[in-house]
Design a protein around this motif. Sequence first.
Motif, PDB file in Angstrom:
ATOM      1  N   LEU A   1       8.536  67.996  89.463  1.00 23.26           N
ATOM      2  CA  LEU A   1       8.578  68.462  88.078  1.00 23.26           C
ATOM      3  C   LEU A   1       8.188  67.353  87.106  1.00 23.26           C
ATOM      4  CD1 LEU A   1      11.837  70.629  87.994  1.00 23.26           C
ATOM      5  CD2 LEU A   1       9.482  71.418  87.936  1.00 23.26           C
ATOM      6  N   LEU A   2       8.508  66.108  87.462  1.00 23.13           N
ATOM      7  CA  LEU A   2       8.171  64.998  86.581  1.00 23.13           C
ATOM      8  C   LEU A   2       6.665  64.861  86.397  1.00 23.13           C
ATOM      9  CD1 LEU A   2      10.719  62.309  87.826  1.00 23.13           C
ATOM     10  CD2 LEU A   2      10.879  63.769  85.805  1.00 23.13           C
ATOM     11  N   GLY A   3       5.913  65.349  87.362  1.00 26.10           N
ATOM     12  CA  GLY A   3       4.461  65.310  87.253  1.00 26.10           C
ATOM     13  C   GLY A   3       3.855  66.614  86.800  1.00 26.10           C
ATOM     14  N   SER A   4       4.707  67.553  86.384  1.00 24.40           N
ATOM     15  CA  SER A   4       4.233  68.870  85.956  1.00 24.40           C
ATOM     16  C   SER A   4       4.099  68.924  84.445  1.00 24.40           C
ATOM     17  CB  SER A   4       5.211  69.953  86.441  1.00 24.40           C
ATOM     18  OG  SER A   4       4.907  71.198  85.850  1.00 24.40           O
ATOM     19  N   GLY A   5       2.917  69.283  83.980  1.00 27.03           N
ATOM     20  CA  GLY A   5       2.721  69.415  82.551  1.00 27.03           C
ATOM     21  C   GLY A   5       3.554  70.523  81.945  1.00 27.03           C
ATOM     22  N   ALA A   6       3.756  71.613  82.703  1.00 27.11           N
ATOM     23  CA  ALA A   6       4.566  72.726  82.201  1.00 27.11           C
ATOM     24  C   ALA A   6       6.003  72.291  81.952  1.00 27.11           C
ATOM     25  CB  ALA A   6       4.521  73.884  83.201  1.00 27.11           C
ATOM     26  N   TRP A   7       6.536  71.460  82.863  1.00 24.42           N
ATOM     27  CA  TRP A   7       7.916  71.001  82.688  1.00 24.42           C
ATOM     28  C   TRP A   7       8.046  70.130  81.450  1.00 24.42           C
ATOM     29  CZ3 TRP A   7      10.498  66.256  82.689  1.00 24.42           C
ATOM     30  CH2 TRP A   7      11.889  66.344  82.754  1.00 24.42           C
ATOM     31  N   TRP A   8       7.077  69.259  81.209  1.00 26.15           N
ATOM     32  CA  TRP A   8       7.135  68.405  80.028  1.00 26.15           C
ATOM     33  C   TRP A   8       6.981  69.213  78.745  1.00 26.15           C
ATOM     34  CZ3 TRP A   8       9.247  63.904  79.954  1.00 26.15           C
ATOM     35  CH2 TRP A   8       9.252  63.113  81.115  1.00 26.15           C
ATOM     36  N   TRP A   9       6.279  70.344  78.825  1.00 26.08           N
ATOM     37  CA  TRP A   9       6.216  71.215  77.652  1.00 26.08           C
ATOM     38  C   TRP A   9       7.590  71.798  77.332  1.00 26.08           C
ATOM     39  CZ3 TRP A   9       3.237  71.379  73.744  1.00 26.08           C
ATOM     40  CH2 TRP A   9       1.874  71.086  73.849  1.00 26.08           C
ATOM     41  N   THR A  10       8.394  72.097  78.358  1.00 26.34           N
ATOM     42  CA  THR A  10       9.752  72.586  78.089  1.00 26.34           C
ATOM     43  C   THR A  10      10.600  71.496  77.444  1.00 26.34           C
ATOM     44  OG1 THR A  10      10.655  71.961  80.270  1.00 26.34           O
ATOM     45  CG2 THR A  10       9.598  74.121  80.085  1.00 26.34           C
ATOM     46  N   VAL A  11      10.366  70.243  77.829  1.00 26.35           N
ATOM     47  CA  VAL A  11      11.080  69.134  77.194  1.00 26.35           C
ATOM     48  C   VAL A  11      10.712  69.054  75.713  1.00 26.35           C
ATOM     49  CG1 VAL A  11      11.380  66.619  77.156  1.00 26.35           C
ATOM     50  CG2 VAL A  11      11.265  67.828  79.342  1.00 26.35           C
ATOM     51  N   VAL A  12       9.412  69.203  75.432  1.00 25.58           N
ATOM     52  CA  VAL A  12       8.952  69.177  74.039  1.00 25.58           C
ATOM     53  C   VAL A  12       9.557  70.338  73.254  1.00 25.58           C
ATOM     54  CG1 VAL A  12       6.916  69.414  72.554  1.00 25.58           C
ATOM     55  CG2 VAL A  12       6.821  67.967  74.594  1.00 25.58           C
TER      56      VAL A  12
END
Length: 319
Positions: A40-51
């Motif tokens: 997940l740390l390398g997933s762009g979708a996961w980082w969008w949820t963080v944003v």
Amino acid sequence: MNATLAAVVLSLFSAVAYAAAAVAQERLASRTTDSGMLRLLGSGAWWWTVVLNASAALLHVAALKYGTLTLVQPLGALTLVAAVPLGARVAGRRVSAVEWRGTALTLIGLSALLVTASGPAPDDVLSVPQALGVAAATAALIGMLSRPGTRPGLRHATASGFASGVASALTQTVTVAVTDRSGPLLSAQVIVVALLVAAFAAGGLLLSQTAYRGGLGAPLAVVTLANPVAAAAIGLFLLGEQLQGGPAGLLLAAMGAGVAAWGVVTLSRSVPEPALPEPLVDAEDEHPVAAVLALEPGSAAYEPSLLPKQPGSGQLTPL
């Protein structure tokens, strides 16, 4: 734009952002096994949820600058309302009648609260002794709710809601104090209260994780309801916030809170509970491979009549 309208608009955008992040996180979690969590740390979708979560938090803080605690905190229930159509669209299904009913009840109740809780932008803040007193009382209450005993899920959910509500109330103090140009930007009051905000926000998150272990529906409703109760109590008794309309307004607010709570509970019941896999053998039994081999047809221990059947089918399932 007056203060009340600004607070409502900011709270609405915050709720939509929180809901979108929650739906996206649920979809990602359903596709990820324990061995793939680090991916997940390398997933762009996961980082969008963080944003999205960070944006929602900032919008909530901004809403607390313009609206009272008795107004902004109950509007947090809009997250559940926004999650209903978003979740249904992502899952490729229609919104159910139960979800429509819960949404309608929540919106009607919040509308009543909106009428009575509207007011000018907050200008009062908690002093350091008041903040420390609130923190000590809340910590003691959380300790009582978190003690070992029956129904830990609902008790931990209540503690989580109180912790998050107090964190929001303290956040309002920090926001108002920082934006007040008559004093220093980083006063002792701001630093102390900001540390308390971090502690209660983290505590609320950890308590909610514990509460959700046994299921999501009921604990989610309790967290959603306990949060505004704690924040509103601080606003009414310590910050001088008042409900509009006198006794009639108080009655309308009570009725609105009841209807909104009914809607939240209805929406929470529509949340699917996580399915927990059943172990093939008990932890105290013999080696798992030997136990499975013992159940194979032709073995001496194989006895079909001792195996439970799936309801409504003739297929056998493992113990």
